[in-house]
Design an enzyme around this catalytic site. Structure first.
Site, PDB file in Angstrom:
ATOM      1  N   LYS A 125       0.823  -1.212   0.000  1.00  0.00           N
ATOM      2  CA  LYS A 125       0.000   0.000   0.000  1.00  0.00           C
ATOM      3  C   LYS A 125       0.857   1.263   0.000  1.00  0.00           C
ATOM      4  O   LYS A 125       0.490   2.275  -0.596  1.00  0.00           O
ATOM      5  CB  LYS A 125      -0.964  -0.005   1.190  1.00  0.00           C
ATOM      6  CG  LYS A 125      -2.115  -0.983   0.980  1.00  0.00           C
ATOM      7  CD  LYS A 125      -2.982  -1.113   2.211  1.00  0.00           C
ATOM      8  CE  LYS A 125      -3.953  -2.266   2.061  1.00  0.00           C
ATOM      9  NZ  LYS A 125      -4.529  -2.670   3.351  1.00  0.00           N
ATOM     10  N   LYS A 207      -6.075 -13.399 -10.828  1.00  0.00           N
ATOM     11  CA  LYS A 207      -7.424 -13.593 -10.303  1.00  0.00           C
ATOM     12  C   LYS A 207      -8.335 -12.413 -10.615  1.00  0.00           C
ATOM     13  O   LYS A 207      -7.880 -11.340 -10.965  1.00  0.00           O
ATOM     14  CB  LYS A 207      -7.345 -13.752  -8.775  1.00  0.00           C
ATOM     15  CG  LYS A 207      -6.563 -14.966  -8.339  1.00  0.00           C
ATOM     16  CD  LYS A 207      -6.770 -15.246  -6.865  1.00  0.00           C
ATOM     17  CE  LYS A 207      -6.323 -14.080  -5.994  1.00  0.00           C
ATOM     18  NZ  LYS A 207      -6.558 -14.311  -4.557  1.00  0.00           N
ATOM     19  N   LYS A 210     -11.462  -6.787  -7.081  1.00  0.00           N
ATOM     20  CA  LYS A 210     -12.512  -5.842  -6.725  1.00  0.00           C
ATOM     21  C   LYS A 210     -12.349  -4.490  -7.409  1.00  0.00           C
ATOM     22  O   LYS A 210     -13.310  -3.769  -7.601  1.00  0.00           O
ATOM     23  CB  LYS A 210     -12.514  -5.617  -5.211  1.00  0.00           C
ATOM     24  CG  LYS A 210     -13.459  -6.535  -4.474  1.00  0.00           C
ATOM     25  CD  LYS A 210     -13.080  -6.646  -3.025  1.00  0.00           C
ATOM     26  CE  LYS A 210     -13.908  -5.769  -2.125  1.00  0.00           C
ATOM     27  NZ  LYS A 210     -13.516  -5.901  -0.715  1.00  0.00           N
TER      28      LYS A 210
END
Ligand code: TRP
Length: 344
Positions: A125, A207, A210
C-alpha cells in the site's frame, strides 16, 4: 503461516465462533462469491458467525466518506442476496461496534512498529500510495485483530492474502494472554471446501479483482449484456492444431469458470473438442456467457431489491450491531478486568 483448517478437521465444533470481514471498497465479484461468500453461507448454519463490513478499515485508504454509506449498503445487500441470513449470523458494520476501537487501542500497545512495517500488505500500500502513509494504515492488522479477538473467534475464513494478518492476530492474542492472563483463543484460517476454488480473470492475468482489471472480472452487479460481452472478449487463440495438446493457461481458466457455472456434459463435450482440435472458442464463450448470466442474474436482481429497501437494511445493521455488541461487551469486560483497568 498457520495451516488452513478443513471441514474434516477434528477441531471443528459448533461451539466455535467464526468471524470475518470484507472492506466496502470496490465491487464484489465471482471470486468473492466462490472464495468467501459461499463459504460464509455454509458456515452460518453450523457456527456462531459474525460477518462484518469493515468500514473503518476502508478509511485507511479511502478517507473520503461521501459514498461510504452507499458502499456499505451495497456490500450488505449483495451478501444477503448470495444467501447470508441476518437471522442466522450477526451481520454488522464495524464502525457501529464501538468496542472495536477500544480493543484496537489496547492491542496497539502489544504491536511492534518494526513488525508492522514488515507486513506485506503495508509495504504494497505504501508503494501504491506513497502520499498517504497514515498510522492507521500501519496498524491495519491490529484493527483486524481487534475485530476477530473482540468475539474471541476461533475460525476466520479468509483468503491467502490475509493469512499474514491472521498470524499477527495470533501473536497479539498470545502476547495479551501471556501478559495479562488467558482471555483470547488463537484464531486460525478456516475453509469449508476441501479445495480452494480458483476464480481466474478473463484475460489470463491472475485472479478476478474488486478494483483492478475490471474487464476481466465478472461483478455480481454486472448486467446481462456486460457479462456476455466480457465473456466474448476473454482471451483465446485460434485453437489447438495437434491432438491432445497442452492447454494454454487462459483456456484452462475458461474451463475453470465453466466448472463453476456450466453443465458437466457441456464441459465434457468441450474438453473432447479441444483434444481432437474441433473446439470453437467463440461458441464455447457464448455458452459460458449464458451460463454465467443464469448464475449472476438472480443474485443481482435480489441485491437490487434489497438495496431499494432502506428500512430493511437499517434494521439488518441495527440488529447485527446489537448481536455483535452483546458479544463485544462481554469480551471487553474480561479484557479490562485482566488488564487491571476495572477501577470501580
Ligand atoms: N482485511 C480484510 C480484507 O481486506 C477485511 C477484514 C477486516 C477482515 N477485518 C477482518 C477479515 C476480520 C477477517 C477478519 O479482506
Amino acid at each position: 503461516m498457520g495451516e488452513v483448517i478443513q471441514e474434516n478437521s477434528s477441531q471443528v465444533n459448533p461451539g466455535n465462533i467464526v468471524m470475518s470481514g470484507i472492506r466496502p471498497t470496490g465491487f464484489l465479484h465471482l471470486g468473492n462469491y466462490f472464495g468467501a461468500m459461499q463459504n460464509y453461507v455454509k458456515m452460518q448454519t453450523e457456527f456462531t458467525c459474525y460477518f462484518m463490513v469493515a468500514d473503518l478499515h476502508s478509511l485507511t485508504t479511502h478517507p473520503d466518506t461521501s459514498e461510504l454509506k452507499a458502499n456499505v449498503q451495497r456490500v450488505l445487500a449483495e451478501n444477503i442476496a448470495c444467501g447470508l441470513d441476518p437471522e442466522k449470523a450477526a451481520i454488522y458494520c464495524q464502525s457501529q461496534v464501538f468496542e472495536t476501537s477500544e480493543l484496537y487501542l489496547y492491542l496497539n500497545m502489544l504491536a511492534y512498529v518494526g513488525e508492522l512495517e514488515k507486513t506485506v500488505t503495508f509495504k504494497e500500500k505504501v508503494r501504491l500510495n506513497p502520499q498517504n502513509v497514515n498510522a492507521g494504515l500501519l496498524t491495519y492488522p491490529v484493527l483486524m485483530s481487534a475485530d476477530i479477538l473482540l468475539h474471541r473467534a476461533k475460525f476466520v475464513p479468509v483468503g491467502k492474502d490475509q493469512e499474514q494478518h491472521l498470524e499477527m492476530a495470533r501473536n497479539y492474542a498470545q502476547r495479551f494472554n501471556h501478559r495479562y492472563g488467558e482471555v483470547f483463543p488463537e484464531p486460525e484460517a478456516f475453509n469449508f471446501n476441501s479445495k480452494l476454488v480458483k476464480v481466474p480473470a478473463l484475460d489470463g492475468s491472475g485472479k478476478m479483482s474488486k478494483s483492478e482489471n475490471q474487464n476481466a472480472t465478472i461483478y455480481l452487479s454486472d448486467d446481462n449484456d456486460t457479462i456476455r460481452k466480457k465473456l466474448m472478449k476473454a482471451k483465446t487463440d485460434s485453437g489447438p492444431v495437434e491432438k491432445n495438446s497442452q492447454m494454454p493457461d487462459y483456456i484452462e481458466n475458461l474451463f475453470q469458470l465453466m466448472e463453476l457455472v456450466s453443465e458437466p456434459s457441456f464441459i465434457q463435450e468441450q474438453k473432447e473438442a479441444f483434444n481432437n482440435c474441433t473446439i470453437r472458442y467463440g461458441d464455447m464463450k457464448k455458452q459460458l456467457g449464458e451460463d454465467m448470466v443464469r448464475f449472476i442474474e438472480p443474485i443481482r436482481t435480489r441485491a437490487e431489491e434489497i438495496l431499494k429497501d432502506g428500512p430493511y437494511l437499517e434494521q439488518v445493521m441495527k440488529s447485527g450491531a446489537e448481536k455483535a455488541r452483546n458479544s463485544a461487551i462481554k469480551t471487553m469486560s474480561r479484557v479490562r478486568e485482566a488488564m487491571g483497568l476495572s477501577y470501580f
